[in-house]
Design an enzyme around this catalytic site. Structure first.
Site, PDB file in Angstrom:
ATOM      1  N   SER A  96     -11.293  -8.903  -1.785  1.00 53.71           N
ATOM      2  CA  SER A  96     -11.891  -9.458  -2.987  1.00 53.71           C
ATOM      3  C   SER A  96     -11.680 -10.963  -3.146  1.00 53.71           C
ATOM      4  O   SER A  96     -12.347 -11.585  -3.959  1.00 53.71           O
ATOM      5  CB  SER A  96     -11.309  -8.758  -4.218  1.00 53.71           C
ATOM      6  OG  SER A  96      -9.913  -9.010  -4.300  1.00 53.71           O
TER       7      SER A  96
ATOM      8  N   SER B 245      -7.169  -7.622   0.254  1.00 57.30           N
ATOM      9  CA  SER B 245      -8.067  -8.592  -0.388  1.00 57.30           C
ATOM     10  C   SER B 245      -7.872 -10.041   0.014  1.00 57.30           C
ATOM     11  O   SER B 245      -8.722 -10.879  -0.283  1.00 57.30           O
ATOM     12  CB  SER B 245      -7.951  -8.484  -1.913  1.00 57.30           C
ATOM     13  OG  SER B 245      -8.724  -7.398  -2.366  1.00 57.30           O
TER      14      SER B 245
ATOM     15  N   LYS C 271      -7.706 -18.238  -6.928  1.00 56.67           N
ATOM     16  CA  LYS C 271      -8.538 -17.067  -7.253  1.00 56.67           C
ATOM     17  C   LYS C 271      -8.563 -16.869  -8.768  1.00 56.67           C
ATOM     18  O   LYS C 271      -7.547 -17.082  -9.436  1.00 56.67           O
ATOM     19  CB  LYS C 271      -7.950 -15.839  -6.557  1.00 56.67           C
ATOM     20  CG  LYS C 271      -8.815 -14.580  -6.630  1.00 56.67           C
ATOM     21  CD  LYS C 271      -8.161 -13.448  -5.831  1.00 56.67           C
ATOM     22  CE  LYS C 271      -9.009 -12.182  -5.829  1.00 56.67           C
ATOM     23  NZ  LYS C 271      -8.367 -11.099  -5.043  1.00 56.67           N
TER      24      LYS C 271
END
Ligand SMILES: [Mg+2]
Ligand SMILES: [Zn+2]
Lengths: 98, 486, 488
Positions: free
Chosen positions: B154, B178, B79
């Site tokens: 996210s 997330s 990420k």
């Protein structure tokens, strides 16, 4: 007591965020919605309850007073938006520091 | 050999027996990325050359009998809020668009020393604030199961990348769900470890007391292998706990007969889609068949979790994100005449609307006169939630809830209504507030979209949590194939 | 109305840099004077993803400071984020302590402003907390306001500081100065800080307000910044008090302001209004864990605490029997006191003799040669050896001064100096007779005076003999010889 666009601008000033007029209006709306929602925590009786700011049950995590290598000045400045020699550079400062 | 759909533990065998090379493996994944990326858009950065080079180096060391670990040569995506030296770390924000970290995050050091191949950095909601990956400053990511839907957020890029076979496994971060929300929407396994089990050093914070690096994988076993690779004490993170190394993979095969599974009644009804409820109940039947004792439990303060989260998260974020001021790194609005207007314009232009919204909430709840009413109160309710959770977990080995109230929603569906977007996290935030581990595993499909089952475990007992998730995964017979994009 | 009709209320806020090797939350060096931005790392630059880890020594020094200032030590404490935006503050917040300072509720004692200047006064210490220093801004123009840009050096960012806040117990600029001097002494004594104002390792802000004598309510206060010496603190407070008195005399109100001391004009100038003062939005720092300071830890540190200047002074007077004035001066500096005590320990004579020499020759040479006490070439053993040479009659007091100076400059053994230069005292009567006779012959007038009953004149003759022998003659023997010769 709902927040107005003016209130939002004041908060934004504290957070150093410039907002357009439209943004201030629209944030006033969504902030009020969120604050209305979070208000429900008022229902909970928290008399005598200690606040939790960290979940890990740790204390006194320390390091020894030993010097470790720093970055080179070049590495330190590598992401600088503006620099001059060995310094970071910013436009003039009109306020006095704390 | 077609390698894309194979789980990590099989790829490990193939690499160890030298049936395949890492270069070959990474090459296939890079080709897959090239093929599906135009549609999925899971990556912000793909480092094709770097990945191949690293793969060749691993092949060489393996030929010399010196592979650094079992995972050596396995590709992984990260990420874009996890700092990588020499590769941009943008947090999907304009303000960090060109930021290259001079240091590696702890987890990156661990991946590199294990010989894993970092193929790129994945898309996300800006600064991890969002549940759909639509808040990326660059582009939204698509759900591989239905391109009109969001992948969740996210860590949407990491989940979509795993679901569409662009990587076998990926790292994400989880502040309020997330990792688990996108895992649920994309039909993959998503683990948020116990707070403090994985070092946050180098994870760009959204809210430090809630943030935790997490794992997205195709199955529970791969997830367990990855956890072993990144868990461990790090002296650079004061909140990192000192624990024994655990072989999570080896602990997956224990019988779960007699284990107590709690179903918090507060996690059902309301905005939860009946199809989701039904699927979760069906999953508990499976657990019962395996000999687990399923019982309803009550956690009354659970209904306040989301409200508490939306005070504490933004409050911490308002401070954590104060450093994006255009002075020493990141974007700067260059036309400013003085420093104050530089701060205002840099932040005003460099940060996206959802980030600004949360900074504003956080600033408001901490400002003079509001601290006690909002922030302190929320921290007190957090104490109660944590206590009730710990009590429930005293007699339950694991708690089971839906991961998300619904399946993935459509792109654009909730962008104008932040509060309805926030509701996606209603079942997940509590694990962050209490600091306990939680995992989402696929349990059903509805309208062609995956539904996730969330299992919440005891602090630092990931071994048991993953064991129960694994037993469920094996018994459910519910195998989610890789999403068939393009 | 003259200033004397007002009572000046003063509270001080002092920031002192802690004497650690590395910064408070990262491993960068704290050394002074390095190249700009050469002692920085991702943590003290506030780069995304970095985390603070507390320097154990910084915590210990803070507790030591608290003990030296008679504070209570908090059992449960921790760190908070103090939020404000400024270019030299890399994270947009300072890691500090808000409502749980490590030390609180202490005091230090100073001499009060009473008429005879002997009354001891307790000045309350509200709190001592630990925090991080910010970076340094260099402004391009002559002052901050006429600069078109500023340059930033983060070498100081993250250096550990303690902030010491006094109660508003001080009542005159002189008291404020004495408070600072005593504070500096205590911090230096305990090894907490170097307290070098010129390097910025000690800084002071003052809160000043006035009220009419007899009033009990506090007036409106102003905060004064930018004072770069103790003298400046005294001058700035006096000036500020006069400014406020003028306003009050004119029937005007004092506005709550932050004002800066301007060394050039000797005035305080407006910096900003307190009305617009910041809202710091403190919150507990989730990146750091709680501190639990147990009694064992505090006691272990207390045992390490050196004897404080006040205790030393009392002991010097009572046990070592040295004059109050000497005791006050010697105990005032830890280095000097330690040196003095080492000399006393190896010298077997009265401490009074040591203090005479320390106050006289030793400090004279220290000041004249501008050397630090710890760098002095004369060791306590050599110091004592010089005194012993006088005591056993080997050299006279006046020769001893020269020998002392020589040892001070060279570090050579005193006995070898005496030997090499032939400075030993002449006590042999036969050896001295010729000189004495010569002096009698050369000074008929003085001899006459002595004989006619003016016995004081004998001192003159002794002096002449001493001069003739370059101070080496034993004055007692000379005196006896003269008396014999002149029939006294
Ligand atoms: Mg301070
Ligand atoms: Zn540093």
């Amino acid at each position: 007591m709902a927040l107005t666009a003016d209130d939002v601008n004041q908060i934004a000033r504290l957070a150093r965020l410039s907002l357009s007029e439209n943004e201030a209006e629209s944030f006033a709306g969504s902030l009020n919605g969120i604050l209305d929602y979070v208000q429900k925590i008022d229902e909970v009786d928290t008399g005598g309850v200690e606040p939790t700011s960290r979940v890990a049950r740790l204390s006194n995590v320390v390091r020894e007073d030993r010097v470790e290598p720093s970055l080179s000045t070049e590495e330190a400045l590598s992401n600088a938006p503006d620099k001059s020699g060995e310094y970071f550079r910013v436009p003039r400062v009109l306020e006095i520091n704390e | 050999m077609e390698l894309i759909s194979k789980p990590v533990h099989e790829l490990i065998d193939l690499l160890e027996t030298r049936a395949i090379s890492s270069e070959e493996l990474v090459g296939q994944y890079l080709d897959r990325i090239e093929q599906v990326e135009p549609t999925i858009k899971a990556f912000i950065t793909v480092d094709r050359e770097g990945a191949l080079e690293a793969a060749r180096a691993v092949d060489e060391s393996r030929r010399d009998g010196k592979a650094p670990s079992r995972l050596a040569g396995i590709p992984v995506a990260v990420k874009d809020n996890i700092c990588t030296k020499g590769m941009a770390t943008t947090c999907a924000s304009e303000i960090l668009k060109d930021f290259v970290s001079p240091y590696d995050a702890y987890v990156i050091e661990r991946l590199r020393s294990a010989g894993m191949i970092i193929v790129g950095k994945t898309n996300m909601d800006e600064f991890a604030m969002g549940s759909s990956t639509e808040n990326s400053a660059f582009f939204p990511t698509r759900n591989p199961w239905d391109l009109d839907r969001v992948p969740g957020g996210s860590s949407g890029g990491s989940a979509a990348a795993v679901a569409s076979g662009e990587v076998p496994v990926a790292l994400g971060s989880d502040t309020g769900g997330s990792v688990r929300t996108p895992a649920s929407y994309c039909g993959v396994v998503g683990l948020k470890p116990t707070y403090g089990l994985v070092s946050r050093y180098g994870l760009v914070p959204y809210a430090s007391s809630l943030d935790q690096v997490g794992i997205l994988a195709g199955n529970v076993r791969d997830c367990a292998i990855m956890l072993g690779a990144i868990a461990g004490h790090d002296p650079r993170d004061s909140t990192s706990v000192k624990t024994e190394r655990v072989d999570y993979e080896a602990r997956l095969y224990n019988d779960i007969a007699g284990r107590v599974v709690g179903i918090p009644r507060e996690c059902f009804g309301g905005p939860i889609d009946p199809h989701v409820t039904e699927s979760v109940y069906a999953a508990t039947k499976t657990l019962e068949r395996l000999g687990a004792r399923v019982q309803e439990v009550s956690i009354p303060t659970l209904q306040y979790a989301l409200a508490v989260y939306y005070v504490i998260g933004p409050a911490e974020a308002s401070a954590s994100l104060a450093r994006y001021d255009g002075v020493a790194f990141g974007y700067r609005y260059k036309q400013a005449e003085d420093s104050v207007s530089m701060f205002m314009e840099t932040r005003g232009r460099g940060l996206g609307p959802e980030v600004k919204r949360r900074i504003l909430i956080g600033t408001y709840v901490l400002s003079e006169g509001n601290y006690d009413r909002y922030f302190r109160k929320a921290m007190q309710v957090r104490t109660l939630i944590k206590k009730e959770f710990e009590q429930a977990l005293e007699h339950c080995d694991v708690l089971v809830t839906p991961t998300t109230p619904t399946v993935a929603f459509r792109l654009g569906e909730k962008t104008d209504d932040p509060m309805s977007m926030y509701m996606s996290d209603m079942c997940t935030v509590v694990a962050n507030l209490a600091g306990v581990p939680a995992v989402s595993v696929p349990c059903a499909k509805h309208e062609g979209c995956p539904i996730g089952l969330q299992l919440i475990g005891r602090s630092l007992d990931e071994a048991l949590l993953l064991n129960i998730a694994y037993a469920y995964e094996q018994a459910s017979g519910f195998e989610i194939e890789k999403a068939s994009v393009v | 109305m003259p200033l004397e009709d007002y009572e000046i209320i003063i509270g001080l806020e002092v920031h002192a840099e802690l004497k650690t090797e590395s910064k408070v939350f990262c491993g960068c060096s704290t050394k002074f004077g390095a190249q700009p931005n050469s002692q920085v790392c991702p943590v003290c630059l506030g780069l995304p993803g970095t985390l603070p880890v507390l320097n154990k020594r910084a915590l210990e020094l803070t507790i030591l400071a608290g003990l030296a200032l008679n504070c209570k030590i908090a059992e449960h404490t921790g760190f908070d984020r103090k939020q404000y935006f400024y270019p030299d503050l890399p994270k947009g917040y300072q890691i500090s302590q808000f409502d749980r300072p490590i030390c609180y509720d202490g005091f230090i004692e100073i001499l009060a402003d009473d008429r005879d200047g002997n009354e001891v006064k307790r000045v309350g210490i509200n709190r001592v907390h630990l925090e991080e220093e910010s970076g340094k801004s260099v402004h391009s123009g002559t002052g901050i306001l006429d600069s078109s840009y500023s340059l930033l050096d983060y070498n100081r960012s993250g250096i550990p500081l303690i902030e010491i806040v006094s109660e508003p117990d001080l009542r005159s600029p002189q008291e404020a100065r004495r408070f600072l001097e005593e504070l500096k002494r205590l911090l230096e004594y305990t090894g907490v800080s170097d307290c070098k104002m010129e390097e910025g390792s000690l800084r002071c802000d003052a809160n000043v307000s006035l009220r009419k004598r007899g009033e009990t309510r506090f007036g409106v206060k102003c905060e004064i910044k930018n004072m770069n010496s103790f003298r400046a603190v005294e001058a700035a407070i006096l000036h500020e008090a006069e400014r406020q008195a003028e306003l009050l005399d004119a029937g005007e109100q004092v506005e709550p302001q932050t004002r800066g001391w301007d060394e050039l004009t000797g005035t305080t100038v407006f910096m900003r209004s307190k009305e617009s003062s910041s809202d710091y939005r403190y919150l507990p720092d989730p990146d750091l864990v709680d501190l639990v300071i147990d009694a064992g830890m505090v006691e272990a540190l207390r045992e390490n605490l050196p004897e404080m200047p006040g205790q030393k002074r009392r002991r010097y007077v009572e046990e070592l029997k040295i004059p109050e004035y000497d005791a006050e001066l010697i105990s005032g500096s830890r280095n000097l006191a330690e040196y003095f005590e080492s000399v006393v320990a190896v010298y077997n004579g009265p401490a009074k003799i040591v203090s005479n020499w320390v106050m006289g020759e030793f400090l004279r040479l220290i000041n004249q040669e501008k050397v630090e006490i710890e760098d002095a070439k004369i060791s306590p053993e050599e110091f004592a050896a010089v005194l012993r040479l006088v005591d056993n009659g080997t050299i006279s007091g006046s020769v001893a001064k020269g020998v002392f100076e020589e040892v001070f400059r060279t570090g050579e053994d005193p006995e070898s100096i005496v030997k090499r230069q032939g400075l030993a005292q002449i006590s042999d009567a036969d050896e001295l007779s010729a000189v004495v006779d010569g002096i009698i012959e050369a000074n008929p007038k003085a001899v006459e005076d002595v004989k006619s009953g003016n016995h004081k004149a004998i001192g003159f003759l002794v002096g002449q003999v001493m001069k003739e022998t370059k101070g080496q003659a034993n004055p007692k023997v000379v005196n006896q010889l003269l008396r014999d010769r002149l029939g006294l």
